[in-house]
Design a protein around this motif. Structure first.
Motif, short mmCIF file in Angstrom:
data_model
loop_
_atom_site.label_atom_id
_atom_site.label_comp_id
_atom_site.label_asym_id
_atom_site.label_seq_id
_atom_site.Cartn_x
_atom_site.Cartn_y
_atom_site.Cartn_z
N ASP A 154 1.03 -1.52 0.14
CA ASP A 154 -0.07 -0.02 -0.20
C ASP A 154 1.15 0.93 0.03
O ASP A 154 1.99 1.55 -0.68
CB ASP A 154 -1.04 0.27 1.17
CG ASP A 154 -2.05 -1.36 0.71
OD1 ASP A 154 -2.56 -0.95 0.10
OD2 ASP A 154 -2.07 -1.60 2.33
N THR B 31 6.03 1.95 -3.43
CA THR B 31 5.06 1.64 -2.36
C THR B 31 3.45 1.34 -4.28
O THR B 31 4.12 1.08 -5.67
CB THR B 31 4.26 3.15 -2.31
OG1 THR B 31 4.10 3.70 -3.39
CG2 THR B 31 5.44 3.89 -1.07
N HIS B 32 2.50 0.19 -3.25
CA HIS B 32 1.07 -0.15 -4.36
C HIS B 32 2.12 -1.17 -4.96
O HIS B 32 2.29 -1.48 -5.87
CB HIS B 32 1.31 1.20 -4.56
CG HIS B 32 0.26 2.27 -3.96
ND1 HIS B 32 -0.43 1.88 -3.71
CD2 HIS B 32 0.70 3.48 -3.89
CE1 HIS B 32 -0.80 3.03 -2.82
NE2 HIS B 32 0.03 3.81 -3.25
#
Length: 379
Positions: free
Chosen positions: A37, A170-171
């Motif tokens: 995330d 991230t992600h």
């Protein structure tokens, strides 16, 4: 994203970012952090931010003491105000058996070099007249305990690591890991990477990541809820906690009160729902312990997860079955406060073959084959 890194850290919470930061600090910058995330989106960003050294397990005391020495330098090292305040931890006992256990713990803590006081109800009332001491048998207090803003501390490590050359993604979800003798192939939703070392710092998803290399880490995740009030003038310096009373509370730098409790009926699993029952229980409890709180308004309420180990102590080490696969998991709600020492220790293990400042050898997953003592100081 490069095709290859020397180290891949899975998890962008404070444990993963502390590992990456310390690796870079010690000279290893060929590091990638994969966070599914965003930085601080998991348990770190949902915790209360307490930092204490008062434990029933010597391992936790030693780790926490090292962490405090590192927290004291963190704002200066990273040029980030993490809102760190050593206002102390006031630990309340509401039962005679627990009071005797506290006295035993204090003897052990003092032997390890921790400066801890034992306070009578009268002494508690003299220091904190707004606190209802009815039913309290005694309290312990350590002035060097305290609290910080978990988001800011996590960001401090992440940004400093990035400035030293660490790549943070991230992600980016890790969906599979292949182990081939002396290297790993990491499959993510954004591509594939080869690496020599992997660090499992996946928090609530630590067991899932372990299974990707056929390691069954004995961790389970449990929902814990927290709520926060409107801001008022600062007057509560220590974090106040009770294990028998099942609560913790602190006042933030900006005046809000952050509070939570455990739920004995909670089932394992990932669950971010919140309940009105939690709010009712907390309000009733806090109005009893802190009568002046009666007119405070609740402004937020959220949930996060404790990634629990069987003995409520962290599981830290390198897999004996899969060389090069490290794990720092199962913190049982206390990853934030132990993160500096754990990140440092993992980095030292990877670079020097052993941790230097804190001996973590007995926190390896293999300890569960021999039987262990459970950490009792957990809400």
């Amino acid at each position: 994203m490069k095709n290859e890194y020397r180290v891949v850290v899975i998890g962008g919470g404070i444990i993963g970012c502390s590992v990456a930061y310390h690796l870079a600090k010690f000279g290893e910058t060929d590091v990638a952090v994969f966070e599914k995330d965003f930085i601080s989106s998991g348990s770190t960003g949902r915790c209360a931010g307490g930092i204490r050294q008062q434990w029933s397990s010597p391992h936790n005391v030693i780790l926490a003491m090292r962490s405090v020495s590192l927290f004291e330098k963190l704002s200066g090292e990273t040029a980030t105000d993490i809102e760190y305040k050593q206002g102390g931890y006031l630990v309340l006992s509401y039962s005679e058996d627990e009071a005797r256990e506290f006295e035993k713990n204090v003897r052990m803590q003092r032997e390890l070099g921790l400066d801890v006081e034992i306070l009578t109800p009268k002494q508690i009332k003299e220091r904190y007249p707004y606190l209802n001491t009815e039913g309290v048998k005694l309290a312990t207090f350590c002035q060097k305990d305290g609290h910080a803003n978990p988001h800011l501390a996590n960001f401090a490590y992440a940004r400093a690591a990035r400035k030293m050359g660490v790549h943070l993604f991230t992600h980016t979800k890790v969906v599979g890991i292949e182990f081939h003798r002396s290297s790993f192939i990491i499959h993510t939703n954004r591509g594939t990477v080869k690496t020599r070392f992997v660090v499992n710092a996946a928090g609530s998803y630590s067991r899932d990541v372990g299974k990707m290399v056929n390691i069954d880490l004995p961790t389970e995740s449990y929902r814990h809820q927290i709520m926060v009030t409107e801001a008022v003038r600062n007057f509560l310096d220590p974090m106040v906690i009770s294990f028998s009373g099942n609560f913790y509370i602190r006042q933030s730098k900006h005046g809000q009160f952050i509070m939570g409790q455990g739920d004995a009926d909670e089932k394992p699993g990932i669950n971010y729902d919140v309940t009105f029952k939690f709010e009712k229980d907390m309000v009733k409890k806090m109005m009893n312990v802190f009568p002046p709180f009666g007119n405070l308004r609740i402004i937020r309420h959220w949930s996060g997860h404790y990634n629990m180990s069987p003995d409520a102590q962290p599981i830290i080490g390198q897999s004996s079955a899969v060389p090069g696969f490290y794990y720092a998991v199962g913190f049982s709600g206390h990853g934030f406060m132990l993160a500096p020492a754990v990140g440092e220790a993992i980095a030292q293990m990877m670079l020097h073959g052993k941790s230097i400042h804190v001996d973590i050898s007995e926190l390896d997953v293999d300890r569960f084959k021999k039987g262990v003592l459970r950490e009792k100081n957990v809400v």
